[in-house]
Scaffold this active site. Structure first.
Site, PDB file in Angstrom:
ATOM      1  N   TYR A  29       3.299 -29.814   5.274  1.00  0.00           N
ATOM      2  CA  TYR A  29       3.246 -31.040   4.480  1.00  0.00           C
ATOM      3  C   TYR A  29       1.827 -31.567   4.342  1.00  0.00           C
ATOM      4  O   TYR A  29       0.898 -31.088   5.006  1.00  0.00           O
ATOM      5  CB  TYR A  29       4.153 -32.116   5.098  1.00  0.00           C
ATOM      6  CG  TYR A  29       3.588 -32.758   6.354  1.00  0.00           C
ATOM      7  CD1 TYR A  29       3.588 -32.085   7.571  1.00  0.00           C
ATOM      8  CD2 TYR A  29       3.028 -34.038   6.319  1.00  0.00           C
ATOM      9  CE1 TYR A  29       3.064 -32.673   8.712  1.00  0.00           C
ATOM     10  CE2 TYR A  29       2.502 -34.635   7.464  1.00  0.00           C
ATOM     11  CZ  TYR A  29       2.527 -33.945   8.657  1.00  0.00           C
ATOM     12  OH  TYR A  29       1.992 -34.530   9.778  1.00  0.00           O
TER      13      TYR A  29
ATOM     14  N   LYS B  99      -0.505 -27.761   9.342  1.00  0.00           N
ATOM     15  CA  LYS B  99       0.142 -29.078   9.196  1.00  0.00           C
ATOM     16  C   LYS B  99       1.647 -28.870   9.036  1.00  0.00           C
ATOM     17  O   LYS B  99       2.231 -29.030   7.962  1.00  0.00           O
ATOM     18  CB  LYS B  99      -0.474 -29.856   8.032  1.00  0.00           C
ATOM     19  CG  LYS B  99      -0.285 -31.371   8.187  1.00  0.00           C
ATOM     20  CD  LYS B  99      -1.278 -32.130   7.346  1.00  0.00           C
ATOM     21  CE  LYS B  99      -0.961 -33.613   7.212  1.00  0.00           C
ATOM     22  NZ  LYS B  99      -0.921 -34.360   8.460  1.00  0.00           N
TER      23      LYS B  99
ATOM     24  N   GLU C 239      -6.644 -34.439  20.280  1.00  0.00           N
ATOM     25  CA  GLU C 239      -6.582 -35.367  19.137  1.00  0.00           C
ATOM     26  C   GLU C 239      -5.472 -36.373  19.362  1.00  0.00           C
ATOM     27  O   GLU C 239      -4.715 -36.278  20.328  1.00  0.00           O
ATOM     28  CB  GLU C 239      -6.353 -34.583  17.832  1.00  0.00           C
ATOM     29  CG  GLU C 239      -5.028 -33.842  17.794  1.00  0.00           C
ATOM     30  CD  GLU C 239      -4.763 -33.118  16.468  1.00  0.00           C
ATOM     31  OE1 GLU C 239      -5.406 -33.439  15.467  1.00  0.00           O
ATOM     32  OE2 GLU C 239      -3.884 -32.238  16.475  1.00  0.00           O
TER      33      GLU C 239
ATOM     34  N   LEU D 268      -5.620 -30.553  14.237  1.00  0.00           N
ATOM     35  CA  LEU D 268      -5.573 -30.481  12.777  1.00  0.00           C
ATOM     36  C   LEU D 268      -6.963 -30.844  12.239  1.00  0.00           C
ATOM     37  O   LEU D 268      -7.553 -31.834  12.671  1.00  0.00           O
ATOM     38  CB  LEU D 268      -4.535 -31.466  12.227  1.00  0.00           C
ATOM     39  CG  LEU D 268      -4.401 -31.407  10.714  1.00  0.00           C
ATOM     40  CD1 LEU D 268      -3.620 -30.167  10.295  1.00  0.00           C
ATOM     41  CD2 LEU D 268      -3.743 -32.651  10.158  1.00  0.00           C
TER      42      LEU D 268
HETATM   43  N1  PDD Z   1      -1.505 -37.294   9.953  1.00  0.00           N
HETATM   44  N2  PDD Z   1      -4.251 -34.877  13.484  1.00  0.00           N
HETATM   45  C1  PDD Z   1      -2.923 -34.969  13.324  1.00  0.00           C
HETATM   46  C2  PDD Z   1      -2.037 -34.389  14.359  1.00  0.00           C
HETATM   47  C3  PDD Z   1      -2.399 -35.609  12.180  1.00  0.00           C
HETATM   48  O1  PDD Z   1      -1.074 -35.679  12.002  1.00  0.00           O
HETATM   49  C4  PDD Z   1      -3.287 -36.178  11.229  1.00  0.00           C
HETATM   50  C5  PDD Z   1      -2.807 -36.859   9.979  1.00  0.00           C
HETATM   51  C6  PDD Z   1      -4.669 -36.059  11.452  1.00  0.00           C
HETATM   52  C7  PDD Z   1      -5.690 -36.592  10.482  1.00  0.00           C
HETATM   53  O2  PDD Z   1      -5.711 -35.841   9.287  1.00  0.00           O
HETATM   54  P1  PDD Z   1      -6.121 -36.486   7.896  1.00  0.00           P
HETATM   55  O3  PDD Z   1      -7.430 -37.138   8.099  1.00  0.00           O
HETATM   56  O4  PDD Z   1      -6.181 -35.336   6.971  1.00  0.00           O
HETATM   57  O5  PDD Z   1      -5.047 -37.490   7.538  1.00  0.00           O
HETATM   58  C8  PDD Z   1      -5.120 -35.394  12.589  1.00  0.00           C
HETATM   59  C9  PDD Z   1      -0.889 -37.747   8.728  1.00  0.00           C
HETATM   60  C10 PDD Z   1      -1.562 -38.885   8.080  1.00  0.00           C
HETATM   61  C11 PDD Z   1       0.592 -37.978   8.961  1.00  0.00           C
HETATM   62  O6  PDD Z   1       1.203 -37.097   9.544  1.00  0.00           O
HETATM   63  O7  PDD Z   1       1.138 -38.989   8.520  1.00  0.00           O
END
Ligand code: PDD
Length: 284
Positions: free
Chosen positions: A32, A146, A178, A202
């Site tokens: 996703y 993801k 993270e 991620l």
């Molecule tokens: N989550 N690490 C994890 C485990 C994440 O789920 C996310 C983002 C990030 C940051 O990635 P980005 O900057 O591309 O949003 C890091 C999204 C927002 C979610 O699952 O809702």
């Protein structure tokens, strides 16, 4: 009426339903993206699309339509749903097939779904910062994908929620990885330190924007593993994600960071990040 994308077509949101034998529903067999929308425009759409392709390819799902076509559909969806400030959620699964762990035959068509949500910017938290807790990272070893399989992340976030905290900072033994849905940074003597983008985290799109901003503004960066001790001794701590942007962390497991106030490097990066949003999407 609100709309959603289902398999390449924009339809009434309430009709966007999938079969009980969709492999996303049964196995979490899919990937996703969450994309931010400011002023009716997507922020960093190409980067999200690139990561979407990378994630899906890494589990052997090929997109049924081109990324250009998906982007065009998402733009149409934003318009039809009159979305000014919010997010797009988009996922692809391996499709509908009789339940069997091994992949179904090649004729199985992947299911692509997207819909929008109105989400404001977390203005108050961005100003005062948020509380976090620490938790052992119990996830699998492909956190770079993801994936829809988010149980480890969910359990971590729930632990945070129960403690009245905004985010759970995960660590594998002594090493900080993270957040449950964000990337984590420390600042020490003016240098920004964050986990290198490998299989344990991620590769956040927001992280990439932040590191680029650091580079362009002569803010020293180290992408490397850092420890719980370094976290405890940091001058500043912050997190980043599509929805949380550059979010100051002012407490970890009940202990204040910087006496509970966002630090100067974090505030500087917040301002630079807002300028980047405005460059791409217009004034906030
Ligand atoms: N989550 N690490 C994890 C485990 C994440 O789920 C996310 C983002 C990030 C940051 O990635 P980005 O900057 O591309 O949003 C890091 C999204 C927002 C979610 O699952 O809702």
């Amino acid at each position: 009426m609100k709309f959603a994308i289902l398999n390449g077509t924009i339809i009434d949101r309430s009709e966007a339903k999938v079969d009980v034998e969709d492999r996303g529903y049964q196995f979490g067999d899919g990937v996703y993206e969450v994309i931010r929308v400011y002023n009716g425009k997507m922020f960093t759409p190409e980067e999200h699309m690139e990561r979407f392709v990378k994630s899906s390819n890494s589990i052997g799902i090929s997109l049924p339509i081109t990324t250009e076509h998906i982007t065009q559909l998402l733009e149409e969806l934003i318009d039809k749903n009159n979305l000014q400030l919010g997010t797009i959620y988009m996922q692809i699964t391996r499709g509908v097939a009789a339940r069997n762990h091994a992949f179904p035959t090649e004729e199985t068509v992947p299911s692509l779904v997207a819909y929008t949500k109105e989400v404001g910017r977390p203005a108050e938290s961005l100003k005062i910062g948020v509380k976090t807790i620490l938790t052992e990272d119990i996830r699998w070893l492909r956190c770079d994908i993801k994936s829809l399989n988010l149980l480890g992340n969910l359990l971590a976030k729930q632990k945070a929620a129960e403690a009245g905290a905004f985010e759970a900072i995960q660590h594998r033994g002594q090493d900080v990885t993270e957040g449950s849905s964000s990337n984590i940074y420390i600042v020490k003597n003016g240098t920004v330190v964050t986990h290198q983008s490998n299989n344990l985290i991620l590769k956040g799109i927001t992280k990439d924007v932040i590191l680029d901003l650091c580079l362009k503004n002569n803010i020293p960066v180290e992408e490397r593993t850092f420890t719980l001790d370094e976290l405890a001794l940091a001058d500043e701590v912050f997190m980043s994600s599509t929805t949380a942007e550059v979010m100051p962390i002012i407490e970890i497991d009940g202990k204040k960071v910087r006496a509970g106030l966002p630090g100067p490097v974090t505030i500087n990066l917040q301002e630079l990040f807002v300028k980047e949003i405005e460059k791409q999407c217009g004034n906030l």
